[in-house]
Design a protein around this motif. Structure first.
Motif, PDB file in Angstrom:
ATOM      1  N   GLU A 156      50.340 -19.800 -31.078  1.00 58.03           N
ATOM      2  CA  GLU A 156      51.489 -20.050 -31.949  1.00 58.03           C
ATOM      3  C   GLU A 156      51.627 -21.543 -32.255  1.00 58.03           C
ATOM      4  OE1 GLU A 156      53.460 -18.299 -33.663  1.00 58.03           O
ATOM      5  OE2 GLU A 156      52.967 -16.276 -32.975  1.00 58.03           O
ATOM      6  N   LYS A 157      51.318 -22.356 -31.240  1.00 59.75           N
ATOM      7  CA  LYS A 157      51.376 -23.800 -31.452  1.00 59.75           C
ATOM      8  C   LYS A 157      50.348 -24.231 -32.493  1.00 59.75           C
ATOM      9  CE  LYS A 157      52.923 -24.874 -26.741  1.00 59.75           C
ATOM     10  NZ  LYS A 157      52.569 -25.569 -25.471  1.00 59.75           N
ATOM     11  N   ASP A 158      49.258 -23.499 -32.584  1.00 66.45           N
ATOM     12  CA  ASP A 158      48.167 -23.858 -33.497  1.00 66.45           C
ATOM     13  C   ASP A 158      48.268 -23.168 -34.858  1.00 66.45           C
ATOM     14  OD1 ASP A 158      47.123 -25.365 -31.461  1.00 66.45           O
ATOM     15  OD2 ASP A 158      45.721 -23.827 -30.801  1.00 66.45           O
ATOM     16  N   ARG A 159      49.323 -22.364 -35.054  1.00 63.31           N
ATOM     17  CA  ARG A 159      49.391 -21.559 -36.290  1.00 63.31           C
ATOM     18  C   ARG A 159      49.313 -22.437 -37.547  1.00 63.31           C
ATOM     19  NH1 ARG A 159      51.389 -16.593 -38.274  1.00 63.31           N
ATOM     20  NH2 ARG A 159      52.122 -15.892 -36.233  1.00 63.31           N
ATOM     21  N   GLU A 160      50.100 -23.501 -37.618  1.00 69.70           N
ATOM     22  CA  GLU A 160      50.118 -24.352 -38.814  1.00 69.70           C
ATOM     23  C   GLU A 160      48.742 -24.955 -39.073  1.00 69.70           C
ATOM     24  OE1 GLU A 160      52.459 -28.316 -40.521  1.00 69.70           O
ATOM     25  OE2 GLU A 160      53.238 -27.213 -38.775  1.00 69.70           O
ATOM     26  N   TYR A 161      48.120 -25.434 -37.996  1.00 74.13           N
ATOM     27  CA  TYR A 161      46.774 -26.006 -38.142  1.00 74.13           C
ATOM     28  C   TYR A 161      45.791 -24.956 -38.625  1.00 74.13           C
ATOM     29  CZ  TYR A 161      42.064 -26.999 -36.438  1.00 74.13           C
ATOM     30  OH  TYR A 161      40.707 -27.124 -36.341  1.00 74.13           O
ATOM     31  N   HIS A 220      46.344 -24.019 -42.382  1.00 68.39           N
ATOM     32  CA  HIS A 220      45.852 -25.078 -43.284  1.00 68.39           C
ATOM     33  C   HIS A 220      44.321 -25.118 -43.303  1.00 68.39           C
ATOM     34  CE1 HIS A 220      45.407 -28.978 -45.224  1.00 68.39           C
ATOM     35  NE2 HIS A 220      44.608 -29.342 -44.219  1.00 68.39           N
ATOM     36  N   SER A 221      43.715 -25.021 -42.101  1.00 64.52           N
ATOM     37  CA  SER A 221      42.256 -25.111 -42.021  1.00 64.52           C
ATOM     38  C   SER A 221      41.587 -23.929 -42.696  1.00 64.52           C
ATOM     39  CB  SER A 221      41.821 -25.199 -40.556  1.00 64.52           C
ATOM     40  OG  SER A 221      42.323 -26.376 -39.954  1.00 64.52           O
ATOM     41  N   VAL A 222      42.125 -22.735 -42.466  1.00 66.31           N
ATOM     42  CA  VAL A 222      41.537 -21.545 -43.087  1.00 66.31           C
ATOM     43  C   VAL A 222      41.653 -21.629 -44.604  1.00 66.31           C
ATOM     44  CG1 VAL A 222      41.822 -19.055 -43.401  1.00 66.31           C
ATOM     45  CG2 VAL A 222      41.817 -20.028 -41.096  1.00 66.31           C
ATOM     46  N   ALA A 223      42.812 -22.069 -45.110  1.00 64.20           N
ATOM     47  CA  ALA A 223      42.985 -22.195 -46.559  1.00 64.20           C
ATOM     48  C   ALA A 223      42.027 -23.226 -47.133  1.00 64.20           C
ATOM     49  CB  ALA A 223      44.442 -22.585 -46.867  1.00 64.20           C
ATOM     50  N   GLU A 224      41.913 -24.355 -46.462  1.00 66.79           N
ATOM     51  CA  GLU A 224      41.036 -25.427 -46.937  1.00 66.79           C
ATOM     52  C   GLU A 224      39.583 -24.987 -46.956  1.00 66.79           C
ATOM     53  OE1 GLU A 224      40.714 -30.130 -45.898  1.00 66.79           O
ATOM     54  OE2 GLU A 224      40.504 -28.723 -44.207  1.00 66.79           O
ATOM     55  N   LEU A 225      39.131 -24.352 -45.868  1.00 70.64           N
ATOM     56  CA  LEU A 225      37.733 -23.927 -45.800  1.00 70.64           C
ATOM     57  C   LEU A 225      37.456 -22.757 -46.730  1.00 70.64           C
ATOM     58  CD1 LEU A 225      37.195 -24.202 -41.923  1.00 70.64           C
ATOM     59  CD2 LEU A 225      36.107 -25.607 -43.687  1.00 70.64           C
ATOM     60  N   SER A 226      38.426 -21.874 -46.868  1.00 73.41           N
ATOM     61  CA  SER A 226      38.232 -20.732 -47.776  1.00 73.41           C
ATOM     62  C   SER A 226      38.091 -21.213 -49.216  1.00 73.41           C
ATOM     63  CB  SER A 226      39.413 -19.753 -47.653  1.00 73.41           C
ATOM     64  OG  SER A 226      39.477 -19.204 -46.354  1.00 73.41           O
ATOM     65  N   ASP A 273      47.959 -17.250 -23.904  1.00 67.99           N
ATOM     66  CA  ASP A 273      47.098 -17.410 -25.078  1.00 67.99           C
ATOM     67  C   ASP A 273      47.904 -17.315 -26.362  1.00 67.99           C
ATOM     68  OD1 ASP A 273      44.992 -17.626 -23.340  1.00 67.99           O
ATOM     69  OD2 ASP A 273      44.280 -15.573 -23.630  1.00 67.99           O
ATOM     70  N   GLN A 274      48.872 -16.385 -26.382  1.00 63.25           N
ATOM     71  CA  GLN A 274      49.696 -16.197 -27.575  1.00 63.25           C
ATOM     72  C   GLN A 274      50.551 -17.433 -27.834  1.00 63.25           C
ATOM     73  OE1 GLN A 274      49.557 -13.740 -29.603  1.00 63.25           O
ATOM     74  NE2 GLN A 274      51.442 -13.668 -30.786  1.00 63.25           N
ATOM     75  N   LEU A 314      43.594 -16.774 -36.295  1.00 65.91           N
ATOM     76  CA  LEU A 314      44.834 -16.616 -37.056  1.00 65.91           C
ATOM     77  C   LEU A 314      45.253 -15.150 -37.111  1.00 65.91           C
ATOM     78  CD1 LEU A 314      46.943 -18.134 -38.722  1.00 65.91           C
ATOM     79  CD2 LEU A 314      45.523 -17.777 -40.748  1.00 65.91           C
ATOM     80  N   ALA A 315      44.247 -14.275 -37.268  1.00 66.68           N
ATOM     81  CA  ALA A 315      44.543 -12.836 -37.291  1.00 66.68           C
ATOM     82  C   ALA A 315      45.042 -12.368 -35.932  1.00 66.68           C
ATOM     83  CB  ALA A 315      43.295 -12.056 -37.696  1.00 66.68           C
ATOM     84  N   ALA A 316      44.500 -12.972 -34.872  1.00 66.86           N
ATOM     85  CA  ALA A 316      44.903 -12.577 -33.524  1.00 66.86           C
ATOM     86  C   ALA A 316      46.359 -12.909 -33.260  1.00 66.86           C
ATOM     87  CB  ALA A 316      44.017 -13.267 -32.487  1.00 66.86           C
ATOM     88  N   ILE A 317      46.836 -14.012 -33.860  1.00 63.36           N
ATOM     89  CA  ILE A 317      48.247 -14.364 -33.692  1.00 63.36           C
ATOM     90  C   ILE A 317      49.132 -13.283 -34.291  1.00 63.36           C
ATOM     91  CG2 ILE A 317      50.026 -16.025 -34.326  1.00 63.36           C
ATOM     92  CD1 ILE A 317      47.897 -18.192 -34.256  1.00 63.36           C
ATOM     93  N   SER A 318      48.754 -12.860 -35.466  1.00 63.58           N
ATOM     94  CA  SER A 318      49.532 -11.816 -36.135  1.00 63.58           C
ATOM     95  C   SER A 318      49.443 -10.489 -35.390  1.00 63.58           C
ATOM     96  CB  SER A 318      49.046 -11.647 -37.576  1.00 63.58           C
ATOM     97  OG  SER A 318      49.123 -12.872 -38.277  1.00 63.58           O
ATOM     98  N   ASP A 319      48.264 -10.254 -34.753  1.00 63.53           N
ATOM     99  CA  ASP A 319      48.058  -8.989 -34.042  1.00 63.53           C
ATOM    100  C   ASP A 319      48.459  -9.078 -32.575  1.00 63.53           C
ATOM    101  OD1 ASP A 319      47.057  -6.282 -34.154  1.00 63.53           O
ATOM    102  OD2 ASP A 319      45.411  -6.957 -32.868  1.00 63.53           O
ATOM    103  N   GLY A 320      48.822 -10.297 -32.144  1.00 60.62           N
ATOM    104  CA  GLY A 320      49.122 -10.505 -30.731  1.00 60.62           C
ATOM    105  C   GLY A 320      50.259  -9.652 -30.220  1.00 60.62           C
TER     106      GLY A 320
END
Length: 554
Positions: A185-190, A193-199, A180-181, A332-338
C-alpha cells in the motif's frame, strides 16, 4: 539404572568405588558420617555446580564417574544424546565423568566425549530423580506436573501438538500477508506511476540493440551516399555498363555460330550479365538500407535516449524494462487482490484455531478425569504416612490465550494443604522437610509413571517419624522399587530393614586426616547396623532381637 559410582578426592572421600543393583538400596550411617558428601558427588556427575570446595584438601582435582545402563535405542534420552552429537554404542553402558579443579574450572564427558554442564544437567535429569529436603526439581517443580498428569492419564499429546502447529502456521501466514499488504500500500502511488509510464513507453526486449544498430547503419549511409550514387549510375540508363553488356551479347549471339570461340565468348558474357545484375540488386539493397533520413535518425536517437534514461531510473538494464513492467503490474494487481487473499488466510486461521480449541478441550476432559483419580489415589496414601490432616489437589485451570501452547490451554499444578482449614498452596511452599518427602513418596506411589527416571534417590524421607509411619514408608519404598531403582538415605531401622541391599557410610580418623568410606553389608552386618539404629552406640541383645524381627518381616 545406576550401575556404579567411582569417587576420587571429594572432601572426606579419598577413593570410593560402589556398585548398585536393582530394587531398593538403603544407605545408613551415623550423623556426620558423610552421606551428604556421597549425594554431592553424585550431583556433581549429574551437572550440579562445580564447587572447588569439593576438592579434597591437598589434591589438585576431584573426579566422579557414574555408569548407567544403556538407554533404549529409540528412547527420549537416546534421541536427545544423538541430537547433541553424543555417540552411543548399542548395549554399552552410558558413562558420565566430571572433574573439578581446586583452583576452579571443571570438565565433563559423556562416553569420553566432551560436553557442557548444561547438557549434563539435562541428561542427568532424565537418568536420576533426587528428592531431598531442599530439592527444587522433580515433583516439586510445577513445570513437570503437566507431563506427569498426562502420563498418568495415558494421553497422546500428538494431536494437540499438530493442531497447535497448524494454527501457528496459519497465524504466521496471515501476519506475513498483512505485512506485505501494508508494504504494498505504501508503494501504490509509485507502482501506479511506474506502470503508467512504462506502459506508455512500451519497451520491448532487445529494443536497445536494434535501435543502436539501425542508428549506426544510418549514420554510415550518410557518409556512403555519394559513392553509392556514382557506382549505381554506372549501371543505370541506356548508356550504363549493364545495358552495354546486354547490347553486345545480342550482337554476339547473331554471329556466335560462325566460330567456336565466339560461342565461348557469348557464354562468358552471359555469366557476366547475370553477375552484374546481381551486383546491381545488392547495390540497390545497400542504398535502401543505408538511406539517410534525418527525421528517422532523430526519432531513433530520442527513443534510445529515453529508453536508457528509464533503465537508469529503475536501476535495470534496458532489456529488463519489459520484465519490470510485468512485475510492477503484478504487484499493483496484488494490492487490489490483497483483500481477497487476506480473507482466505483469516478463514484458515479461524479454522485452525477452532481445531486447536476442540483438541485442547478434549484433552482437558481427559486430564480432568485423570486429576480426580490421582487426587483420590494420593489421598489413599497420605493417612498411612501420618499425613491424615493433609489434602492434595491437582489444579487444572485454563490459561489466557496468549499462554496457550502445544501442550494445550491448561495450567496444571499439584497443591497441598497440611492443616485442617488451611488453603491449598504449591507443594514446596507448604510442606516441611519431612512432610515434603512423604508427599513426594505418596505421589510417586500413586503415579507409578512410566517414562520417568529409572533411578530415584530419597534423602531422609523418614525424617521426624518412626514406628508405624516409618514402616509404612518402608513398605511404599519397597513397592516403588519394583518398577524403579531406589537409593534411600535413612535414619529409620524400619526403612533400612526393607532394603534389598544395605550400604554403610562410615567416617574414620587417624588423628590428622578424616576419611569417609562406604561398604556393602552382609546379613550379619545388616543385623548389627539396624540394631545400632535401634539402640544407639551401645548395641544390646534386645536391639539385635528387634533387628531380627524387622528383617524377618521383610
Amino acid at each position: 539404572m545406576l550401575q556404579s559410582l567411582s569417587i576420587r578426592d571429594i572432601v572426606l572421600i579419598e577413593a570410593l568405588d560402589l556398585d548398585f543393583g536393582s530394587g531398593l538400596s538403603v544407605l545408613t550411617g551415623e550423623t556426620g558420617a558423610g552421606k551428604s558428601i556421597l549425594l554431592d558427588s553424585l550431583g556433581l556427575a549429574l551437572g550440579n555446580r562445580a564447587d572447588s570446595g569439593l576438592v579434597r584438601q591437598g589434591r589438585d582435582k576431584a573426579q566422579v564417574t557414574a555408569s548407567f545402563d544403556a538407554p533404549p535405542a529409540k528412547s527420549k534420552l537416546a534421541t536427545y544424546l544423538q541430537d547433541s552429537d553424543i555417540d552411543l554404542e548399542p548395549g554399552e553402558p552410558l558413562i558420565i565423568k566430571r572433574s573439578v579443579k581446586a583452583d576452579g574450572g571443571s570438565r565433563a564427558f559423556i562416553n569420553d566425549q566432551p560436553c557442557s554442564a548444561a547438557l549434563l544437567r539435562e541428561v542427568g535429569g532424565q537418568l536420576i530423580e533426587i528428592h531431598g529436603q531442599h530439592d527444587d526439581r522433580g515433583l516439586i517443580n510445577p513445570k513437570g506436573h503437566r507431563a506427569l498428569l498426562d502420563i498418568y492419564a495415558s494421553v497422546d499429546t500428538g494431536k494437540i501438538k499438530r493442531a497447535y502447529d497448524a494454527w501457528q502456521s496459519a497465524k504466521e501466514a496471515l501476519d506475513q500477508a498483512k505485512e506485505d499488504q501494508a508494504s504494498a500500500e505504501k508503494d501504490r502511488e509509485y507502482l501506479e506511476h511506474s506502470v503508467a509510464e512504462l506502459s506508455t513507453f512500451a519497451p520491448q526486449e532487445g529494443e536497445e540493440q536494434e535501435l543502436a544498430l539501425e542508428r549506426a547503419t544510418m549514420m554510415k549511409g550518410e557518409k556512403l551516399t555519394s559513392d553509392l550514387e556514382l557506382i549505381r549510375s554506372s549501371f543505370d540508363g541506356s548508356e550504363g555498363g549493364l545495358a552495354s553488356l546486354r547490347a553486345a551479347a545480342r550482337r554476339l549471339d547473331r554471329i556466335a555460330e560462325d566460330h567456336p570461340l565466339l560461342q565461348q565468348a557469348l557464354d562468358f558474357l552471359d555469366r557476366a550479365i547475370i553477375d552484374a545484375g546481381e551486383a546491381e540488386d545488392k547495390l540497390n539493397d545497400a542504398a535502401n538500407a543505408l538511406t539517410f533520413d534525418p527525421q528517422r535518425l532523430d526519432d531513433m536517437e530520442t527513443r534510445l535516449f529515453d529508453l536508457r534514461g528509464l533503465a537508469r531510473k529503475h536501476r535495470v538494464e534496458p532489456d529488463k524494462l519489459r520484465a519490470l513492467l510485468v512485475e510492477l503490474d503484478s504487484r499493483l494487481a496484488a494490492i487490489s487482490d490483497g483483500g481477497k487473499s487476506l480473507e482466505a488466510l483469516e478463514a484458515r486461521l479461524a479454522e485452525t484455531k477452532q481445531s486447536y480449541i476442540a483438541a485442547a478441550e478434549a484433552l482437558r476432559a481427559k486430564r480432568t478425569k485423570a486429576a480426580k483419580a490421582l487426587d483420590k489415589a494420593v489421598a489413599g496414601e497420605l493417612v498411612p504416612l501420618r499425613l491424615d490432616a493433609a489434602k492434595f489437589k491437582t489444579l487444572l485451570e485454563e490459561m489466557p490465550e496468549e499462554r496457550w501452547n502445544s501442550n494445550g490451554m491448561d495450567r496444571i499444578e499439584f497443591l497441598i494443604s497440611t492443616n485442617p482449614g488451611a488453603p491449598l498452596a504449591p507443594l514446596g511452599k507448604i510442606a516441611s522437610g519431612g512432610e515434603l518427602s512423604r508427599f513426594i513418596l505418596a505421589l510417586k506411589v500413586a503415579l507409578a509413571e512410566e517414562g520417568g527416571a529409572k533411578t530415584i534417590i530419597f534423602d531422609e524421607v523418614d525424617r521426624g517419624v518412626g514406628g508405624a509411619v516409618a514402616s509404612a514408608i518402608g513398605d511404599r519404598l519397597s513397592r516403588l522399587s519394583t518398577s524403579a531403582q531406589l537409593l534411600v538415605v535413612t535414619h529409620s531401622p524400619q526403612v533400612a530393614s526393607k532394603g534389598d541391599a544395605h550400604l554403610l557410610i562410615n567416617k574414620s580418623s587417624d588423628g590428622t586426616v578424616s576419611r569417609t568410606d562406604v561398604k556393602a553389608l552382609d546379613d550379619d552386618g545388616r543385623r548389627q547396623e539396624i540394631a545400632r539404629m535401634l539402640s544407639g552406640a551401645d548395641v544390646t541383645d534386645e536391639a539385635r532381637a528387634q533387628a531380627d524381627r524387622l528383617l524377618e518381616g521383610v
